[in-house]
Scaffold this motif. Structure first.
Motif: not given
Length: 276
Positions: A44-62
Motif C-alpha cells: 500500500p505504501n508507494k516508495v520511489s527512490l533514485h540517485f541524482a545521477s546514474q553515474e559518478g566518479l569515485p570519491s565524488s558526491n551525489t
C-alpha cells in the motif's frame, strides 16, 4: 440469466481473493458457485527512490532522493552488486513479504489434527426405474457432480442452515459418507499499480583532474534510517566509494497511515576514465 458483478481490486485483498455467490430457491435448495482471484502482490505504501545521477566518479558526491507517503520512516540500503549475486533469493520483495503471512487461504475442514467433516442428515434416495404412461424411465446417477456443500467446504466455510446444501445421496452407491469432491473456479485479476516517476538526470561535470588515493572499498555503502517530511520527501547526501562497480540501492518504508512499502531497486555506476 446472466448479470455483471464488479468490485474494486485493492492491495488489501492480495494475494488471493475468493468470491462466493449463491441463491436459495423457493423449495429451499441452494445453488452456489465460487471463483478465485489471484491479485498482484502490491504494497500500500508507494516508495520511489533514485540517485541524482546514474553515474559518478569515485570519491565524488551525489544525492539519494526518496519519495513516499508523508511522515513515513524509511530504511535505505546500497550494496555492491556482487553481494546480491551471491544470494539473490534473500532480496526483499513484495512476494517475500507476503510469504511471511502465516495464513493466506483456507480450504477444507481440516484444523490441526482434526477433520471437521459432517455427515449428511438427509435420507438417501434409490435409483428405481419409473413407469409412466407406458414408458420406463431409468434415473441417471449424479455421481461426480458437486453441490453447494462441496463449494462451501472448498472455501473453508462452515454454515448453519436449514436450506438444502447437499445433493441427494444415492442409496445404491453411497451407504455411508458422501464421496469428497471439490469444485473451484479460477479467474485471474491483475492489480494495477500506479507508478510514479521521479527520475532526475544531471550531467557529471568532471572539471579539472584531481589526484586522489583510492582506499575506501566497502561492500555495503549506505545503511541508514531516515524520516520523510510532511510532503513525503527525503534526501541523503553521500560520497561514492572508491570501488569501480555498480551499486544497487533500495528502501522500505512504514507509516501508520499508509502501511508498508518497498521501492524498486535503483543503480549507480561508479567509474574511473583512466587508471595510473
Amino acid at each position: 440469466g446472466t448479470f455483471l458483478l464488479t468490485f474494486p481490486v485493492e492491495a488489501a485483498i492480495a494475494p488471493l481473493a475468493r468470491m462466493l455467490t449463491y441463491t436459495t430457491l423457493p423449495d429451499g435448495e441452494v445453488i452456489a458457485s465460487s471463483a478465485d482471484f489471484q491479485v498482484e502482490n502490491c504494497l500500500p505504501n508507494k516508495v520511489s527512490l533514485h540517485f541524482a545521477s546514474q553515474e559518478g566518479l569515485p570519491s565524488s558526491n551525489t544525492r539519494l532522493q526518496l519519495h513516499t507517503s508523508p511522515r513515513s520512516l524509511c530504511a535505505l540500503r546500497a550494496v555492491d552488486k556482487s553481494v546480491l549475486l551471491v544470494k539473490p533469493e534473500d532480496e526483499v520483495s513484495a512476494s517475500s513479504v507476503y510469504d511471511l503471512l502465516q495464513l493466506k487461504e483456507i480450504r477444507g475442514y481440516r484444523f490441526k489434527d482434526y477433520y471437521l467433516e459432517e455427515d449428511s442428515a438427509n435420507p438417501c434416495v434409490s435409483l428405481d426405474n419409473i413407469l409412466l404412461n407406458g414408458f420406463l424411465y431409468t434415473p441417471i446417477s449424479p455421481d461426480g457432480e458437486g453441490d453447494a456443500y462441496d463449494i462451501l467446504k472448498e472455501l473453508g466455510l462452515k454454515v448453519f442452515t436449514s436450506s438444502k446444501i447437499h445433493k441427494p445421496q444415492i442409496c445404491q452407491h453411497y451407504t455411508g459418507h458422501m464421496m469428497e469432491r471439490s469444485y473451484s473456479g479460477s479467474i485471474s485479476a491483475l492489480g494495477l499499480v500506479e507508478d510514479s516517476d521521479y527520475t532526475m538526470m544531471k550531467q557529471i561535470d568532471v572539471g579539472d583532474p584531481v589526484e586522489t588515493v583510492r582506499k575506501y572499498f566497502p561492500e555495503t555503502w549506505i545503511w541508514e534510517v531516515v524520516s520523510v517530511n510532511s510532503e513525503g520527501n527525503a534526501e541523503l547526501d553521500v560520497t561514492i566509494p572508491d570501488t569501480i562497480t555498480e551499486w544497487k540501492a533500495n528502501a522500505f518504508c512504514t507509516s501508520t497511515d499508509a502501511g508498508f512499502g518497498l521501492s524498486p531497486t535503483v543503480s549507480l555506476r561508479a567509474f574511473q576514465p583512466f587508471f595510473v
